[in-house]
Structure formats: C-alpha cells, structure tokens
Write a protein that holds these residues in place. Sequence first.
Motif, PDB file in Angstrom:
ATOM      1  N   GLN A 195       0.677  -0.799  -0.147  1.00 35.90           N
ATOM      2  CA  GLN A 195      -0.309  -0.056  -0.334  1.00 35.90           C
ATOM      3  C   GLN A 195       1.004   1.513  -0.048  1.00 35.90           C
ATOM      4  OE1 GLN A 195      -4.112  -1.612   1.747  1.00 35.90           O
ATOM      5  NE2 GLN A 195      -3.095  -0.212   3.139  1.00 35.90           N
ATOM      6  N   ILE A 196       0.252   1.976  -0.488  1.00 38.41           N
ATOM      7  CA  ILE A 196       1.495   3.225  -1.276  1.00 38.41           C
ATOM      8  C   ILE A 196       0.628   4.441  -0.893  1.00 38.41           C
ATOM      9  CG2 ILE A 196       2.954   4.729  -2.522  1.00 38.41           C
ATOM     10  CD1 ILE A 196       3.991   1.730  -4.220  1.00 38.41           C
ATOM     11  N   ILE A 197       1.199   5.375  -0.291  1.00 42.61           N
ATOM     12  CA  ILE A 197       0.517   6.483  -0.232  1.00 42.61           C
ATOM     13  C   ILE A 197       1.931   8.007  -1.641  1.00 42.61           C
ATOM     14  CG2 ILE A 197       0.439   8.977   0.764  1.00 42.61           C
ATOM     15  CD1 ILE A 197      -0.304   7.397   3.102  1.00 42.61           C
ATOM     16  N   PHE A 198       0.773   8.479  -2.106  1.00 44.25           N
ATOM     17  CA  PHE A 198       2.166   9.641  -3.012  1.00 44.25           C
ATOM     18  C   PHE A 198       1.810  10.722  -2.639  1.00 44.25           C
ATOM     19  CE2 PHE A 198       2.417  11.889  -6.497  1.00 44.25           C
ATOM     20  CZ  PHE A 198       3.581  11.718  -7.432  1.00 44.25           C
ATOM     21  N   MET A 199       2.466  11.622  -2.066  1.00 44.43           N
ATOM     22  CA  MET A 199       2.850  12.778  -2.296  1.00 44.43           C
ATOM     23  C   MET A 199       2.973  13.926  -2.974  1.00 44.43           C
ATOM     24  SD  MET A 199       3.570  12.642   2.450  1.00 44.43           S
ATOM     25  CE  MET A 199       1.981  11.950   3.409  1.00 44.43           C
ATOM     26  N   GLY A 200       2.633  14.538  -3.201  1.00 46.35           N
ATOM     27  CA  GLY A 200       3.125  15.661  -4.172  1.00 46.35           C
ATOM     28  C   GLY A 200       1.614  16.638  -4.908  1.00 46.35           C
ATOM     29  N   THR A 201       2.219  17.449  -6.270  1.00 43.81           N
ATOM     30  CA  THR A 201       1.494  18.843  -6.687  1.00 43.81           C
ATOM     31  C   THR A 201       1.577  19.157  -7.999  1.00 43.81           C
ATOM     32  OG1 THR A 201       1.616  19.258  -4.292  1.00 43.81           O
ATOM     33  CG2 THR A 201       1.034  21.415  -6.016  1.00 43.81           C
ATOM     34  N   TYR A 233       4.941  11.509 -12.550  1.00 44.97           N
ATOM     35  CA  TYR A 233       4.960   9.627 -11.856  1.00 44.97           C
ATOM     36  C   TYR A 233       4.113   9.121 -11.192  1.00 44.97           C
ATOM     37  CZ  TYR A 233      10.001  11.566 -11.496  1.00 44.97           C
ATOM     38  OH  TYR A 233      11.588  11.509 -12.451  1.00 44.97           O
ATOM     39  N   LEU A 234       3.328   9.654 -10.774  1.00 41.70           N
ATOM     40  CA  LEU A 234       2.101   9.428  -9.949  1.00 41.70           C
ATOM     41  C   LEU A 234       1.457   8.931 -11.640  1.00 41.70           C
ATOM     42  CD1 LEU A 234      -0.465   9.106  -8.073  1.00 41.70           C
ATOM     43  CD2 LEU A 234      -1.705  11.010  -8.911  1.00 41.70           C
ATOM     44  N   SER A 235       1.701   9.005 -12.389  1.00 40.10           N
ATOM     45  CA  SER A 235       1.073   8.356 -13.933  1.00 40.10           C
ATOM     46  C   SER A 235       1.455   7.281 -14.269  1.00 40.10           C
ATOM     47  CB  SER A 235       1.233   9.531 -14.799  1.00 40.10           C
ATOM     48  OG  SER A 235       0.110   8.279 -16.163  1.00 40.10           O
ATOM     49  N   SER A 236       3.278   6.769 -13.954  1.00 40.81           N
ATOM     50  CA  SER A 236       3.356   5.714 -14.269  1.00 40.81           C
ATOM     51  C   SER A 236       3.686   5.066 -12.880  1.00 40.81           C
ATOM     52  CB  SER A 236       5.358   5.632 -14.079  1.00 40.81           C
ATOM     53  OG  SER A 236       5.066   6.345 -14.912  1.00 40.81           O
ATOM     54  N   LEU A 237       3.054   4.998 -11.564  1.00 40.95           N
ATOM     55  CA  LEU A 237       2.910   4.162 -10.491  1.00 40.95           C
ATOM     56  C   LEU A 237       1.325   3.680 -10.935  1.00 40.95           C
ATOM     57  CD1 LEU A 237       3.657   6.352  -7.635  1.00 40.95           C
ATOM     58  CD2 LEU A 237       4.749   3.854  -8.448  1.00 40.95           C
ATOM     59  N   ILE A 238       0.592   4.687 -11.801  1.00 41.74           N
ATOM     60  CA  ILE A 238      -1.110   3.532 -11.954  1.00 41.74           C
ATOM     61  C   ILE A 238      -0.753   2.570 -12.649  1.00 41.74           C
ATOM     62  CG2 ILE A 238      -2.880   4.934 -12.587  1.00 41.74           C
ATOM     63  CD1 ILE A 238      -3.107   7.455 -11.140  1.00 41.74           C
ATOM     64  N   ASP A 239      -0.035   3.654 -13.462  1.00 41.53           N
ATOM     65  CA  ASP A 239      -0.328   2.508 -15.308  1.00 41.53           C
ATOM     66  C   ASP A 239       1.126   1.404 -15.175  1.00 41.53           C
ATOM     67  OD1 ASP A 239      -1.410   5.243 -16.680  1.00 41.53           O
ATOM     68  OD2 ASP A 239       0.483   5.582 -17.456  1.00 41.53           O
ATOM     69  N   ASN A 240       1.648   0.914 -14.247  1.00 40.93           N
ATOM     70  CA  ASN A 240       1.561   0.034 -13.496  1.00 40.93           C
ATOM     71  C   ASN A 240       1.497  -1.018 -12.616  1.00 40.93           C
ATOM     72  OD1 ASN A 240       5.153  -0.320 -15.575  1.00 40.93           O
ATOM     73  ND2 ASN A 240       4.046   1.592 -15.318  1.00 40.93           N
ATOM     74  N   ARG A 248      -8.146  26.066  -8.773  1.00 38.05           N
ATOM     75  CA  ARG A 248      -7.720  24.950  -9.295  1.00 38.05           C
ATOM     76  C   ARG A 248      -6.996  23.669  -8.784  1.00 38.05           C
ATOM     77  NH1 ARG A 248      -8.407  25.698 -15.716  1.00 38.05           N
ATOM     78  NH2 ARG A 248      -7.566  28.469 -15.645  1.00 38.05           N
ATOM     79  N   SER A 249      -7.133  22.989  -9.127  1.00 33.58           N
ATOM     80  CA  SER A 249      -6.616  21.258  -8.626  1.00 33.58           C
ATOM     81  C   SER A 249      -5.476  21.449  -9.133  1.00 33.58           C
ATOM     82  CB  SER A 249      -7.825  20.239  -8.559  1.00 33.58           C
ATOM     83  OG  SER A 249      -8.839  20.670  -7.954  1.00 33.58           O
ATOM     84  N   SER A 250      -4.475  20.547  -7.530  1.00 27.45           N
ATOM     85  CA  SER A 250      -3.074  20.619  -9.039  1.00 27.45           C
ATOM     86  C   SER A 250      -3.400  19.684  -9.705  1.00 27.45           C
ATOM     87  CB  SER A 250      -2.723  20.115  -7.727  1.00 27.45           C
ATOM     88  OG  SER A 250      -2.335  18.792  -7.059  1.00 27.45           O
ATOM     89  N   PRO A 251      -2.246  19.572 -10.786  1.00 26.76           N
ATOM     90  CA  PRO A 251      -2.367  18.131 -11.466  1.00 26.76           C
ATOM     91  C   PRO A 251      -1.912  17.064 -11.028  1.00 26.76           C
ATOM     92  CG  PRO A 251      -0.835  20.093 -12.386  1.00 26.76           C
ATOM     93  CD  PRO A 251      -1.588  20.204 -11.275  1.00 26.76           C
ATOM     94  N   HIS A 261      -3.943  15.828  -7.216  1.00 27.88           N
ATOM     95  CA  HIS A 261      -4.727  16.472  -7.143  1.00 27.88           C
ATOM     96  C   HIS A 261      -6.048  15.457  -8.676  1.00 27.88           C
ATOM     97  CE1 HIS A 261      -9.047  18.521  -5.304  1.00 27.88           C
ATOM     98  NE2 HIS A 261      -8.885  16.991  -5.238  1.00 27.88           N
ATOM     99  N   GLU A 262      -6.379  16.255 -10.033  1.00 27.29           N
ATOM    100  CA  GLU A 262      -7.163  15.796 -10.625  1.00 27.29           C
ATOM    101  C   GLU A 262      -6.440  14.224 -11.103  1.00 27.29           C
ATOM    102  OE1 GLU A 262      -6.024  18.913 -13.938  1.00 27.29           O
ATOM    103  OE2 GLU A 262      -7.157  20.565 -12.543  1.00 27.29           O
ATOM    104  N   LEU A 263      -5.550  14.202 -11.220  1.00 22.40           N
ATOM    105  CA  LEU A 263      -4.613  12.829 -12.252  1.00 22.40           C
ATOM    106  C   LEU A 263      -5.155  11.552 -10.849  1.00 22.40           C
ATOM    107  CD1 LEU A 263      -4.014  11.077 -14.096  1.00 22.40           C
ATOM    108  CD2 LEU A 263      -1.450  10.698 -11.941  1.00 22.40           C
ATOM    109  N   ALA A 264      -5.406  11.937  -9.578  1.00 23.95           N
ATOM    110  CA  ALA A 264      -6.037  10.932  -8.311  1.00 23.95           C
ATOM    111  C   ALA A 264      -7.930  11.062  -8.977  1.00 23.95           C
ATOM    112  CB  ALA A 264      -5.444  11.222  -6.966  1.00 23.95           C
ATOM    113  N   ASN A 265      -8.199  11.784  -9.131  1.00 20.19           N
ATOM    114  CA  ASN A 265      -9.450  12.492  -8.762  1.00 20.19           C
ATOM    115  C   ASN A 265      -9.821  11.404 -10.128  1.00 20.19           C
ATOM    116  OD1 ASN A 265      -9.834  13.870  -7.177  1.00 20.19           O
ATOM    117  ND2 ASN A 265     -10.744  15.734  -7.960  1.00 20.19           N
ATOM    118  N   GLN A 266      -9.298  11.272 -11.929  1.00 24.76           N
ATOM    119  CA  GLN A 266      -9.919  10.675 -12.494  1.00 24.76           C
ATOM    120  C   GLN A 266      -9.185   9.031 -12.251  1.00 24.76           C
ATOM    121  OE1 GLN A 266      -6.760  12.027 -15.935  1.00 24.76           O
ATOM    122  NE2 GLN A 266      -8.277  14.260 -15.263  1.00 24.76           N
ATOM    123  N   ASN A 267      -8.558   8.389 -11.110  1.00 25.79           N
ATOM    124  CA  ASN A 267      -8.646   7.015 -11.365  1.00 25.79           C
ATOM    125  C   ASN A 267      -9.161   6.749  -9.882  1.00 25.79           C
ATOM    126  OD1 ASN A 267      -6.147   6.053 -13.006  1.00 25.79           O
ATOM    127  ND2 ASN A 267      -6.205   8.055 -13.286  1.00 25.79           N
TER     128      ASN A 267
END
Length: 307
Positions: free
Chosen positions: A5-11, A18-25, A47-50, A52-58
């Motif tokens: 279980q991974i928590i990702f912290m970034g903005t 990097y978050l996208s790579s983790l999700i894709d893999n 506006r939400s951070s990039p 934040h937006e990616l996490a919502n999409q997933n």
Amino acid sequence: MSEKQIIFMGTPLIAAKYLSSLIDNKFNVVSVFTQQPRKRNRGMKVRSSPVHELANQNNIKVNFPTRLDEDAFRLIKSYKPDLIIVMAYGLLIPTKILNFPQYGCINIHVSLLPRWRGASPIEHTLLNGDSETGITIIKLIEKLDAGPILVQKKIPVAENINKDDLSDKLTQLGSDLLIDILPKFFLGNLVMQDQNHNEATYAQKINSQMRKINFNLSAREVLNQIRAYATKPGAWFFYNNDRIKIISASIQNNKGNPSTIISKRFELGCLDGSILPSYLQREGKKIMYIEDFLRGFSFTVGDSLNA
C-alpha cells in the motif's frame, strides 16, 4: 504489480507524471496527499493541482492537509501505508511520519545528490554549465535531501538544452527508474549508500531578480542563464523600460561593450563576445521569432540594456 500500500505525496505536473507511472504499472496507490486547490493564472480561478486532478480521474482518495500535524498523522495511519513516495509535495515531512511506514518514505530528486540539494536543481544544473545530471532516489530523513541513496542514474547535459527539455528527459528517466526499483526495494535487494555530506551543494529557490540577465558575464554564462529559465518563467532584461524575456539564443563571435546592443541584428554584448536571441517575449505578449519581433520593435545600436 505489488500489493504494497502506497501513499503518494506531490503537487505539480512533474509529480503527476510519476503518479501516472505508478497507476499505469498497477502499483497500489491507496491515497494521494497534495496542496489545496488555489487561484492560478491570469483568471485567478480556483484550480486543483495536477496530482489532485489525476487522482480524481483514477478514483484515488485525495487529501490536502495544510500542515502535517497530529491530525494528518492519524489520517496517514488510517491508510496503513507500507511506503510513502514523495515528489515535489511542498510540505516538510516530520520524523514521526517518515518513520511510520514499514519501508519509510522515499523521494525522487532531479540531480546527482549530494550535488544540488534544494528547490531548484534543474535550474542550477544549467546555470553552472554542468556536463551531467541525473535522478537520485533517496530514503527521506528530516534533513533536506540528505538521506541515503537507493539508486542513482546519470545522463549527459546537452550543450544547448533548456530547462523544459531537460525536465522532460529527467521525468522520463525518473519514472522508469522508480518503476524498476520498487519491486527490488520491497524485496530488500537494494543496498543504500550514505551521501558524502562534505560534497553537498545547494540549489536555492529561484526569484525574479535572479532571472535578470547579467550581460557582464561571458556569453556562455549568459546563455546558461537563458537556458536555465526557458521557456517559463524566462530570463529577462530591461530596454527603454520595456521588460523583455529571451527564450532562446546563440553565441556569436562579434564583440562590443557588455550590456549594449551591438548590431542591427539585435546582437547583445557580453563580457567576451555576444549573443543573438532567436526567440523573445515582451511583457504580456506572446513568444516571437527574432525576425517577427524586430518588425514591430524600435531600437538603436549602441544603446545600453538594463540601464
């Protein structure tokens, strides 16, 4: 992939990649911590951070504490993370949180640590004309960018590459490296190495005044200033109270007085030669190719810059 279980912290956008790579893999990102939505750009819309937006999409749970205090610690514990991955988050992480996950917290840094610890490693790499840079993934400790190294990978720095292009190269390198080492890290197959703190250099946060071009430097140093801030926020100078950014330029052999316009081509004098801008941007205007820029721009050869 891994069930850890991974928590990702970034903005910012770079962190979202990097978050996208983790999700894709197929890594198991159970939660994201990022900065709160805020007003951005000229319209000042919230506006939400990039990230934040990616996490919502997933459909990943998003949290944005303003401080990593006891309440935040309890929230983190509720996700039972095995690992926290940090990339350009924006908040200092206290020791209690660093030590909570079984595998601790790791950080991706865009330099060859211990060189260029701090907020702006890519800019300082280019400003100093470094011939190589790379990605360093470290185990986080409370001291800034000083933790032991899990893995490090180098790449050459092309002579005329700018900040945006170098950032893209490092993001691809770092994303691939993170995905490659995580299974080995979870299996305990990585040997961490302490940094040599005596070799540490620091990349201070960039401000507007640092981006003002100093034409009393060599042409190569001036070009490095331009590369370090291109395409945004841009290195700039004053001419007739007009603030102008140089987005790209080339070194020329013609010589003249530093910090002056030395030819009708708009060559600009430096300490040991000159530079010729190829793309420029006036305050509030779009980026323009030099020939288009000069069509609507009045100047006099011999005039001073930054006067």
